[in-house]
Structure formats: C-alpha cells, structure tokens
Design a protein around this motif. Sequence first.
Motif, PDB file in Angstrom:
ATOM      1  N   ASP A 170       0.835  -1.194   0.000  1.00  0.00           N
ATOM      2  CA  ASP A 170       0.000   0.000   0.000  1.00  0.00           C
ATOM      3  C   ASP A 170       0.874   1.249   0.000  1.00  0.00           C
ATOM      4  OD1 ASP A 170      -2.954   0.991   0.637  1.00  0.00           O
ATOM      5  OD2 ASP A 170      -1.543   2.183   1.827  1.00  0.00           O
ATOM      6  N   LEU A 171       0.447   2.256  -0.755  1.00  0.00           N
ATOM      7  CA  LEU A 171       1.196   3.514  -0.869  1.00  0.00           C
ATOM      8  C   LEU A 171       1.543   4.123   0.484  1.00  0.00           C
ATOM      9  CD1 LEU A 171      -0.840   5.263  -3.708  1.00  0.00           C
ATOM     10  CD2 LEU A 171       1.531   4.508  -3.860  1.00  0.00           C
ATOM     11  N   GLN A 172       0.582   4.137   1.403  1.00  0.00           N
ATOM     12  CA  GLN A 172       0.777   4.815   2.691  1.00  0.00           C
ATOM     13  C   GLN A 172       1.774   4.094   3.601  1.00  0.00           C
ATOM     14  OE1 GLN A 172      -3.229   5.130   4.186  1.00  0.00           O
ATOM     15  NE2 GLN A 172      -3.502   7.127   3.230  1.00  0.00           N
ATOM     16  N   HIS A 173       1.981   2.810   3.383  1.00  0.00           N
ATOM     17  CA  HIS A 173       2.843   2.016   4.255  1.00  0.00           C
ATOM     18  C   HIS A 173       4.125   1.568   3.552  1.00  0.00           C
ATOM     19  CE1 HIS A 173      -0.453   1.763   7.150  1.00  0.00           C
ATOM     20  NE2 HIS A 173      -1.211   1.653   6.089  1.00  0.00           N
ATOM     21  N   PHE A 174       4.297   1.977   2.306  1.00  0.00           N
ATOM     22  CA  PHE A 174       5.404   1.525   1.473  1.00  0.00           C
ATOM     23  C   PHE A 174       6.764   1.759   2.132  1.00  0.00           C
ATOM     24  CE2 PHE A 174       8.520   1.876  -1.927  1.00  0.00           C
ATOM     25  CZ  PHE A 174       8.219   0.783  -2.722  1.00  0.00           C
ATOM     26  N   GLU A 175       7.042   2.998   2.500  1.00  0.00           N
ATOM     27  CA  GLU A 175       8.357   3.339   3.055  1.00  0.00           C
ATOM     28  C   GLU A 175       8.624   2.617   4.371  1.00  0.00           C
ATOM     29  OE1 GLU A 175      10.662   4.820   1.379  1.00  0.00           O
ATOM     30  OE2 GLU A 175       9.335   5.379  -0.275  1.00  0.00           O
TER      31      GLU A 175
ATOM     32  N   ASP B 187       0.849 -10.743   9.092  1.00  0.00           N
ATOM     33  CA  ASP B 187       0.033  -9.935   8.193  1.00  0.00           C
ATOM     34  C   ASP B 187      -0.055  -8.526   8.742  1.00  0.00           C
ATOM     35  OD1 ASP B 187      -1.528  -9.129   6.076  1.00  0.00           O
ATOM     36  OD2 ASP B 187      -3.359 -10.086   6.810  1.00  0.00           O
ATOM     37  N   ALA B 188       0.067  -7.578   7.851  1.00  0.00           N
ATOM     38  CA  ALA B 188      -0.171  -6.168   8.134  1.00  0.00           C
ATOM     39  C   ALA B 188      -1.229  -5.761   7.102  1.00  0.00           C
ATOM     40  CB  ALA B 188       1.109  -5.356   7.989  1.00  0.00           C
ATOM     41  N   PRO B 189      -2.502  -5.980   7.414  1.00  0.00           N
ATOM     42  CA  PRO B 189      -3.572  -5.876   6.420  1.00  0.00           C
ATOM     43  C   PRO B 189      -3.616  -4.563   5.643  1.00  0.00           C
ATOM     44  CG  PRO B 189      -4.408  -6.780   8.463  1.00  0.00           C
ATOM     45  CD  PRO B 189      -3.005  -6.322   8.734  1.00  0.00           C
ATOM     46  N   ALA B 190      -3.309  -3.459   6.292  1.00  0.00           N
ATOM     47  CA  ALA B 190      -3.350  -2.175   5.595  1.00  0.00           C
ATOM     48  C   ALA B 190      -2.152  -1.986   4.657  1.00  0.00           C
ATOM     49  CB  ALA B 190      -3.405  -1.024   6.601  1.00  0.00           C
ATOM     50  N   ALA B 191      -1.073  -2.708   4.901  1.00  0.00           N
ATOM     51  CA  ALA B 191       0.159  -2.525   4.130  1.00  0.00           C
ATOM     52  C   ALA B 191       0.359  -3.577   3.051  1.00  0.00           C
ATOM     53  CB  ALA B 191       1.363  -2.522   5.069  1.00  0.00           C
ATOM     54  N   PHE B 192       0.141  -4.855   3.387  1.00  0.00           N
ATOM     55  CA  PHE B 192       0.396  -5.952   2.457  1.00  0.00           C
ATOM     56  C   PHE B 192      -0.843  -6.175   1.597  1.00  0.00           C
ATOM     57  CE2 PHE B 192       3.110  -8.136   5.999  1.00  0.00           C
ATOM     58  CZ  PHE B 192       4.041  -7.123   5.937  1.00  0.00           C
TER      59      PHE B 192
ATOM     60  N   PHE C 226       9.109  -4.646  -4.474  1.00  0.00           N
ATOM     61  CA  PHE C 226       7.850  -4.144  -3.946  1.00  0.00           C
ATOM     62  C   PHE C 226       7.380  -3.022  -4.854  1.00  0.00           C
ATOM     63  CE2 PHE C 226       9.380  -5.516   0.426  1.00  0.00           C
ATOM     64  CZ  PHE C 226       8.477  -6.556   0.532  1.00  0.00           C
ATOM     65  N   SER C 227       6.131  -3.115  -5.288  1.00  0.00           N
ATOM     66  CA  SER C 227       5.531  -2.056  -6.098  1.00  0.00           C
ATOM     67  C   SER C 227       4.517  -1.303  -5.253  1.00  0.00           C
ATOM     68  CB  SER C 227       4.838  -2.646  -7.326  1.00  0.00           C
ATOM     69  OG  SER C 227       5.786  -3.237  -8.179  1.00  0.00           O
ATOM     70  N   ARG C 228       4.470   0.007  -5.451  1.00  0.00           N
ATOM     71  CA  ARG C 228       3.480   0.825  -4.759  1.00  0.00           C
ATOM     72  C   ARG C 228       2.107   0.552  -5.362  1.00  0.00           C
ATOM     73  NH1 ARG C 228       8.180   3.864  -4.845  1.00  0.00           N
ATOM     74  NH2 ARG C 228       8.625   5.024  -2.942  1.00  0.00           N
ATOM     75  N   SER C 229       1.111   0.413  -4.495  1.00  0.00           N
ATOM     76  CA  SER C 229      -0.237   0.102  -4.953  1.00  0.00           C
ATOM     77  C   SER C 229      -1.255   0.970  -4.226  1.00  0.00           C
ATOM     78  CB  SER C 229      -0.551  -1.370  -4.687  1.00  0.00           C
ATOM     79  OG  SER C 229      -1.879  -1.672  -5.041  1.00  0.00           O
ATOM     80  N   ASP C 230      -2.237   1.430  -4.979  1.00  0.00           N
ATOM     81  CA  ASP C 230      -3.328   2.183  -4.362  1.00  0.00           C
ATOM     82  C   ASP C 230      -4.642   1.405  -4.422  1.00  0.00           C
ATOM     83  OD1 ASP C 230      -3.892   2.400  -7.040  1.00  0.00           O
ATOM     84  OD2 ASP C 230      -3.931   4.576  -7.084  1.00  0.00           O
ATOM     85  N   THR C 231      -4.539   0.088  -4.613  1.00  0.00           N
ATOM     86  CA  THR C 231      -5.739  -0.735  -4.683  1.00  0.00           C
ATOM     87  C   THR C 231      -6.451  -0.751  -3.330  1.00  0.00           C
ATOM     88  OG1 THR C 231      -6.636  -2.873  -5.316  1.00  0.00           O
ATOM     89  CG2 THR C 231      -4.581  -2.913  -4.122  1.00  0.00           C
ATOM     90  N   VAL C 232      -7.753  -0.709  -3.364  1.00  0.00           N
ATOM     91  CA  VAL C 232      -8.524  -0.788  -2.124  1.00  0.00           C
ATOM     92  C   VAL C 232      -8.966  -2.220  -1.852  1.00  0.00           C
ATOM     93  CG1 VAL C 232      -9.306   1.595  -2.179  1.00  0.00           C
ATOM     94  CG2 VAL C 232     -10.661  -0.154  -3.317  1.00  0.00           C
ATOM     95  N   HIS C 233      -8.902  -3.072  -2.874  1.00  0.00           N
ATOM     96  CA  HIS C 233      -9.270  -4.476  -2.714  1.00  0.00           C
ATOM     97  C   HIS C 233      -8.069  -5.266  -2.216  1.00  0.00           C
ATOM     98  CE1 HIS C 233      -9.551  -8.664  -4.142  1.00  0.00           C
ATOM     99  NE2 HIS C 233     -10.765  -8.546  -3.672  1.00  0.00           N
ATOM    100  N   ARG C 234      -8.256  -5.991  -1.139  1.00  0.00           N
ATOM    101  CA  ARG C 234      -7.206  -6.849  -0.613  1.00  0.00           C
ATOM    102  C   ARG C 234      -7.573  -8.279  -0.957  1.00  0.00           C
ATOM    103  NH1 ARG C 234      -4.798  -2.511  -0.411  1.00  0.00           N
ATOM    104  NH2 ARG C 234      -3.826  -1.730   1.454  1.00  0.00           N
TER     105      ARG C 234
END
Length: 130
Positions: free
Chosen positions: A11-16, A106-111, A51-59
């Motif tokens: 996820d974009l917000q957790h990428f770094e 698992d880090a659901p918001a990040a992975f 790792f690619s940055r993703s803005d997908t809302v579907h997990r």
Amino acid sequence: MKFNHVATRLDLQHFELVVEMFKVKLGFVELRQTGRAVWLRQPETNVDLQFSRSDTVHRDADKLRSQVSFLSETPKDALEDLAAWLRAGGTEASVGSYSEKEFFLDAPAAFVDFVIEAMIPELADYPVKI
C-alpha cells in the motif's frame, strides 16, 4: 531464462515503513528504486524482492497463500519482532500460524497480496540435488 526476482505489492501509505523494516530488521540492501517500485536483496541470497506501490482498495481474500518466506530457528518469535516493529511505526500487524512449524505475519493495511512467512529450516531441507 534464469530466475531473477519476485514482485508483490505494498500500500502507498505504508510503502516506506515496510521497505525500511526489510532493510533495518532483515538486512536487505536496496538495489534500485523508481517512482513506483523498489528492488531489494538480502546478502548471501541470489533472488531479489521487488515491492511495487499500490493504491488498490481491494485486498486479496486468499493472500495467506502468497508469501515472502524466510527460514528461522524461532519463526514465531522472529515474526513477533517484526510485528512489534510495524506496530511501533503505526501499522497494525499480527502473527498467525499455518502449523506449529510455520507462521505468518500480516499487516492488512500494508500488504496488498501477500503475507510474510517464517518456518523452521527443516521444512526447506529438500531431498533434491541441484
């Protein structure tokens, strides 16, 4: 063809934060970074992780079957350490198990489409010569 790397999404917000965890906690070295992705390698290995940055809302509901996997004599403890590091950085993280020898973080918001797995080394002791 020769195997080069495996790619998955963060996820974009957790990428770094996740990239930093791989570098600080697991000793990965950054090989290259673009606006959309980073390539990492752990010393003494020969397969890279992208790792690619993703803005997908579907997990992916079945993401427990897609792992970035590690070997450890103490797999649960190793993943609990990573989970604590992520939580300290503000990202929810938890550890579960596939068996008494295989665990996942698992880090659901990040992975987006994977979990981090750790298992005892004996599980990767294959009776095949390469």
